[in-house]
Design a protein around this motif. Structure first.
Motif, PDB file in Angstrom:
ATOM      1  N   MET A 155       3.659 -30.815 -46.610  1.00  0.00           N
ATOM      2  CA  MET A 155       2.970 -30.962 -45.330  1.00  0.00           C
ATOM      3  C   MET A 155       2.958 -29.619 -44.584  1.00  0.00           C
ATOM      4  SD  MET A 155       3.703 -34.064 -42.655  1.00  0.00           S
ATOM      5  CE  MET A 155       4.064 -33.461 -41.020  1.00  0.00           C
ATOM      6  N   ALA A 156       1.862 -29.367 -43.889  1.00  0.00           N
ATOM      7  CA  ALA A 156       1.745 -28.101 -43.145  1.00  0.00           C
ATOM      8  C   ALA A 156       2.803 -28.037 -42.045  1.00  0.00           C
ATOM      9  CB  ALA A 156       0.351 -27.995 -42.529  1.00  0.00           C
ATOM     10  N   GLU A 157       3.232 -26.833 -41.787  1.00  0.00           N
ATOM     11  CA  GLU A 157       4.176 -26.602 -40.694  1.00  0.00           C
ATOM     12  C   GLU A 157       3.493 -26.981 -39.376  1.00  0.00           C
ATOM     13  OE1 GLU A 157       6.992 -22.819 -39.307  1.00  0.00           O
ATOM     14  OE2 GLU A 157       5.217 -22.474 -40.520  1.00  0.00           O
ATOM     15  N   ARG A 158       4.239 -27.602 -38.483  1.00  0.00           N
ATOM     16  CA  ARG A 158       3.681 -28.018 -37.183  1.00  0.00           C
ATOM     17  C   ARG A 158       4.477 -27.334 -36.076  1.00  0.00           C
ATOM     18  NH1 ARG A 158       0.777 -32.831 -37.428  1.00  0.00           N
ATOM     19  NH2 ARG A 158       1.712 -33.845 -35.613  1.00  0.00           N
ATOM     20  N   ILE A 159       3.776 -26.510 -35.309  1.00  0.00           N
ATOM     21  CA  ILE A 159       4.470 -25.674 -34.313  1.00  0.00           C
ATOM     22  C   ILE A 159       3.904 -25.929 -32.922  1.00  0.00           C
ATOM     23  CG2 ILE A 159       5.038 -23.295 -33.647  1.00  0.00           C
ATOM     24  CD1 ILE A 159       4.519 -22.473 -36.539  1.00  0.00           C
ATOM     25  N   GLY A 160       4.793 -26.206 -31.978  1.00  0.00           N
ATOM     26  CA  GLY A 160       4.394 -26.346 -30.582  1.00  0.00           C
ATOM     27  C   GLY A 160       4.599 -25.039 -29.836  1.00  0.00           C
ATOM     28  N   ILE A 161       3.629 -24.700 -28.996  1.00  0.00           N
ATOM     29  CA  ILE A 161       3.739 -23.500 -28.154  1.00  0.00           C
ATOM     30  C   ILE A 161       3.715 -23.989 -26.708  1.00  0.00           C
ATOM     31  CG2 ILE A 161       2.684 -21.285 -27.532  1.00  0.00           C
ATOM     32  CD1 ILE A 161       1.176 -21.472 -30.281  1.00  0.00           C
ATOM     33  N   PHE A 162       4.835 -23.843 -26.031  1.00  0.00           N
ATOM     34  CA  PHE A 162       4.964 -24.324 -24.646  1.00  0.00           C
ATOM     35  C   PHE A 162       5.111 -23.083 -23.771  1.00  0.00           C
ATOM     36  CE2 PHE A 162       7.662 -27.371 -21.785  1.00  0.00           C
ATOM     37  CZ  PHE A 162       6.581 -27.532 -20.936  1.00  0.00           C
ATOM     38  N   GLY A 163       4.000 -22.656 -23.209  1.00  0.00           N
ATOM     39  CA  GLY A 163       4.004 -21.424 -22.437  1.00  0.00           C
ATOM     40  C   GLY A 163       4.430 -21.678 -21.004  1.00  0.00           C
ATOM     41  N   GLY A 164       5.065 -20.678 -20.419  1.00  0.00           N
ATOM     42  CA  GLY A 164       5.434 -20.806 -19.017  1.00  0.00           C
ATOM     43  C   GLY A 164       5.962 -19.500 -18.467  1.00  0.00           C
ATOM     44  N   THR A 165       6.097 -19.484 -17.155  1.00  0.00           N
ATOM     45  CA  THR A 165       6.734 -18.341 -16.516  1.00  0.00           C
ATOM     46  C   THR A 165       8.253 -18.515 -16.598  1.00  0.00           C
ATOM     47  OG1 THR A 165       4.845 -18.268 -15.029  1.00  0.00           O
ATOM     48  CG2 THR A 165       6.731 -16.938 -14.416  1.00  0.00           C
ATOM     49  N   PHE A 166       8.691 -19.765 -16.528  1.00  0.00           N
ATOM     50  CA  PHE A 166      10.113 -20.091 -16.647  1.00  0.00           C
ATOM     51  C   PHE A 166      10.944 -19.249 -15.676  1.00  0.00           C
ATOM     52  CE2 PHE A 166       8.348 -20.982 -20.991  1.00  0.00           C
ATOM     53  CZ  PHE A 166       8.379 -22.357 -20.889  1.00  0.00           C
ATOM     54  N   ASP A 167      10.585 -19.340 -14.415  1.00  0.00           N
ATOM     55  CA  ASP A 167      11.197 -18.489 -13.372  1.00  0.00           C
ATOM     56  C   ASP A 167      11.846 -19.358 -12.299  1.00  0.00           C
ATOM     57  OD1 ASP A 167      11.899 -16.201 -12.020  1.00  0.00           O
ATOM     58  OD2 ASP A 167       9.900 -15.806 -11.217  1.00  0.00           O
ATOM     59  N   PRO A 168      12.919 -20.091 -12.597  1.00  0.00           N
ATOM     60  CA  PRO A 168      13.645 -20.167 -13.858  1.00  0.00           C
ATOM     61  C   PRO A 168      13.249 -21.400 -14.687  1.00  0.00           C
ATOM     62  CG  PRO A 168      14.944 -21.225 -12.161  1.00  0.00           C
ATOM     63  CD  PRO A 168      13.647 -20.787 -11.516  1.00  0.00           C
ATOM     64  N   ILE A 169      13.730 -21.407 -15.939  1.00  0.00           N
ATOM     65  CA  ILE A 169      13.624 -22.610 -16.780  1.00  0.00           C
ATOM     66  C   ILE A 169      14.447 -23.728 -16.142  1.00  0.00           C
ATOM     67  CG2 ILE A 169      15.595 -21.894 -18.242  1.00  0.00           C
ATOM     68  CD1 ILE A 169      13.797 -23.207 -20.575  1.00  0.00           C
ATOM     69  N   HIS A 170      14.036 -24.970 -16.367  1.00  0.00           N
ATOM     70  CA  HIS A 170      14.790 -26.121 -15.835  1.00  0.00           C
ATOM     71  C   HIS A 170      14.711 -27.282 -16.821  1.00  0.00           C
ATOM     72  CE1 HIS A 170      10.864 -27.745 -14.629  1.00  0.00           C
ATOM     73  NE2 HIS A 170      10.622 -26.636 -13.927  1.00  0.00           N
ATOM     74  N   VAL A 171      15.416 -28.360 -16.506  1.00  0.00           N
ATOM     75  CA  VAL A 171      15.481 -29.456 -17.472  1.00  0.00           C
ATOM     76  C   VAL A 171      14.139 -30.180 -17.615  1.00  0.00           C
ATOM     77  CG1 VAL A 171      17.977 -29.763 -17.263  1.00  0.00           C
ATOM     78  CG2 VAL A 171      16.457 -31.138 -15.831  1.00  0.00           C
ATOM     79  N   GLY A 172      13.258 -30.059 -16.618  1.00  0.00           N
ATOM     80  CA  GLY A 172      11.913 -30.635 -16.775  1.00  0.00           C
ATOM     81  C   GLY A 172      11.203 -30.025 -17.976  1.00  0.00           C
ATOM     82  N   HIS A 173      11.321 -28.701 -18.140  1.00  0.00           N
ATOM     83  CA  HIS A 173      10.714 -28.033 -19.298  1.00  0.00           C
ATOM     84  C   HIS A 173      11.357 -28.515 -20.600  1.00  0.00           C
ATOM     85  CE1 HIS A 173      10.277 -24.533 -16.246  1.00  0.00           C
ATOM     86  NE2 HIS A 173       9.058 -24.999 -16.427  1.00  0.00           N
ATOM     87  N   LEU A 174      12.692 -28.576 -20.577  1.00  0.00           N
ATOM     88  CA  LEU A 174      13.414 -28.838 -21.826  1.00  0.00           C
ATOM     89  C   LEU A 174      13.243 -30.286 -22.281  1.00  0.00           C
ATOM     90  CD1 LEU A 174      16.441 -26.743 -20.692  1.00  0.00           C
ATOM     91  CD2 LEU A 174      15.079 -26.248 -22.742  1.00  0.00           C
ATOM     92  N   VAL A 175      13.251 -31.199 -21.312  1.00  0.00           N
ATOM     93  CA  VAL A 175      13.060 -32.614 -21.657  1.00  0.00           C
ATOM     94  C   VAL A 175      11.650 -32.824 -22.215  1.00  0.00           C
ATOM     95  CG1 VAL A 175      12.849 -34.932 -20.632  1.00  0.00           C
ATOM     96  CG2 VAL A 175      14.836 -33.496 -20.109  1.00  0.00           C
TER      97      VAL A 175
END
Ligand code: ATP
Ligand code: MG
Length: 198
Positions: free
Chosen positions: A1-21
């Protein structure tokens, strides 16, 4: 199966659990091999409007927050490329680095409403599927299919958390704990990020 990659772009200033969840739930639901939290070098839509923290500090917070969670990764492609960060360039680079992979560009509801402002949007649409995740405080998007996107909707726990609020909290001395993973809070403290005088 082909590799499946997610790209989650952001400024992350700062990163928080909303991004990670959001990232781990998208990865699970769409069975992605990897989700890359791609740190914008110059977030051209935000630059000018407010002071953006140095890219290296934002990257270090993301890397600290991700830790060793399987399938999550801090991405520095945009930082290494330099200049303003356009998702079209990032997706093209990922396609080149991972031939044959399926690419998924992940955005929250707020960002999905602004896609029309992106540079070379058609190139992103040609190379990647769009993954839209719910975010409190903004309405669900409509009409993305009609605009020609391959769209996946992923429902994640509603977390009303934003970097904007966290910067204000840090500046006021209010707690960041449990909203930002501890190792990333440590980076903020050690470097004095978001202090009023800084
Ligand atoms: P700021 O308030 O500075 O804009 P932010 O919290 O919106 O920060 P960004 O770095 O702008 O964070 O967002 C990166 C991506 O993460 C965007 O696609 C955004 O929609 C998504 N996102 C941010 N916070 C959440 C959240 N709480 N739930 C779901 N998605 C989120
Ligand atoms: Mg935002």
């Amino acid at each position: 199966m082909a590799e499946r990659i997610g790209i989650f772009g952001g400024t992350f200033d700062p990163i928080h659990v909303g991004h990670l969840v959001a990232a781990v739930n998208v990865r699970h639901q769409l069975q992605l091999d990897n989700v890359v939290l791609m740190v914008a070098n110059i977030p051209w839509q935000k630059a000018g409007a407010r002071r953006v923290s140095p890219a290296q500090d934002r990257f270090d917070m993301v890397r600290a927050a991700v830790g060793c969670v399987p399938g999550l990764e801090a991405g520095r492609t945009e930082i290494d490329r330099g200049g303003p960060s356009y998702t079209a360039d990032t997706v093209a680079e990922m396609a080149r680095l991972h031939p044959g992979a399926e690419l998924f560009v992940i955005v929250g509801w707020d960002v999905s409403a602004e896609l029309g402002t992106w540079e070379r949007l058609g190139e992103v649409r040609d190379l990647a599927s769009l993954v839209v995740v719910n975010r409190p405080g903004t309405p669900a998007p409509s009409g993305l299919w009609q605009q020609g996107w391959r769209v996946e909707e992923v429902t994640v726990p509603n977390l009303d958390i934003s970097s904007t609020d966290l910067r204000a909290r840090a500046a006021d001395g209010r707690p960041l704990d449990y909203l930002i993973p501890e190792p990333a809070v440590r980076v903020i403290r050690e470097r004095g990020l978001y202090a009023v005088s800084g």
